[in-house]
Design an enzyme around this catalytic site. Sequence first.
Site, PDB file in Angstrom:
ATOM      1  N   CYS A 158     -11.531  87.543 -93.679  1.00  0.00           N
ATOM      2  CA  CYS A 158     -10.099  86.724 -93.791  1.00  0.00           C
ATOM      3  C   CYS A 158     -10.720  85.117 -93.666  1.00  0.00           C
ATOM      4  O   CYS A 158     -10.802  84.631 -93.053  1.00  0.00           O
ATOM      5  CB  CYS A 158      -9.291  87.169 -92.601  1.00  0.00           C
ATOM      6  SG  CYS A 158      -7.886  85.714 -92.259  1.00  0.00           S
ATOM      7  N   CYS A 166      -8.720  83.435 -91.129  1.00  0.00           N
ATOM      8  CA  CYS A 166      -8.832  83.055 -90.054  1.00  0.00           C
ATOM      9  C   CYS A 166     -10.006  81.822 -89.587  1.00  0.00           C
ATOM     10  O   CYS A 166      -9.698  81.846 -88.323  1.00  0.00           O
ATOM     11  CB  CYS A 166      -9.311  84.799 -89.660  1.00  0.00           C
ATOM     12  SG  CYS A 166      -8.229  86.034 -89.820  1.00  0.00           S
TER      13      CYS A 166
END
Length: 323
Positions: free
Chosen positions: A89, A92
């Site tokens: 991600c 993230c």
Amino acid sequence: MTHPRGSASKTAALSAALSGAVDLSALKARAEAPQKQPPAPPRPADGAAPGGPATAGAVIEVTEATFQAEVVERSLQQLVVVDLWAEWCGPCKQLSPVLERLAAESGGAWVLAKVDVDANPRIAQLFGAQSIPTVIAIGGGQPVDAFSGALPEPEIRKWLGSLLDALRDRLPGIKAAEENGGGVEQPEDPRFTEAEEAFERGDFAAAQAAYERILDVEPANEEAKTALAQVKFTARAEAAGPDAIAKADADPADLDAQLAAADLEVAGQQPEAGFARLVAAVRRTAGDDRNKVREHLVALFDLFDPTDERVMKARRDLASALY
């Protein structure tokens, strides 16, 4: 529209969905299963020495087996912020270092519980997370607030501050940490403070200049990048007249009108309409005009979580229009 990558409405909706609707004890039986795992050791924030006083216990890795003890039970004493993330991600990787640093600064007023959703899918399912990163604040054994997407650091600081204020009388660990010199009452970066204050008073030019000065010195500062994109978008949307959509509909060949109308539609919580408008403009144009529309559309995408289904569909439509 996100604010950036996470709008107030999206955050409110997520918080409302979680509030009182998640039974965090659902993982208790699994945590107490015969094959228990010992609690994961605290994970130091990036750049800090393992076990150093500034980060010890501030950031912990949580699994399904340790969730009950590390999140539910711990939240009876102090605020626990759960970070749902995954290695693949991108957002993230922008958000997690910020959360880790702020947790270390808090001096124990709150703890960051990191959950790898690939390794612990049931935790993500428990919260009904539709995308990552998703961040959930847990207090007194229940979710109290949440947001999704990589918000800028100033917004995260404000979010944490409001949570600590709301929970201070309920969670003894917050007062204890603050009395010992902890808490989030750390000096804020004055550069971001200047930009935030300018934005809040509607001086978008000053806010943009402030964020650009940060990026001149720190070109990789993701918080400044996303905040700058939001400032530019807000300024454009504010400048668009109320009849911008009608003007664009009346003259599809007017590219500036199409861009202004798309901004207004996104600001009005109609991103699908704004995206479709610009994809159609890409199909009708060529050369520099087409590139101008494409760049504007991609900038709008950057205001949203990249896993947003509306963005992913619009990206596919854009690719089809271009090729």
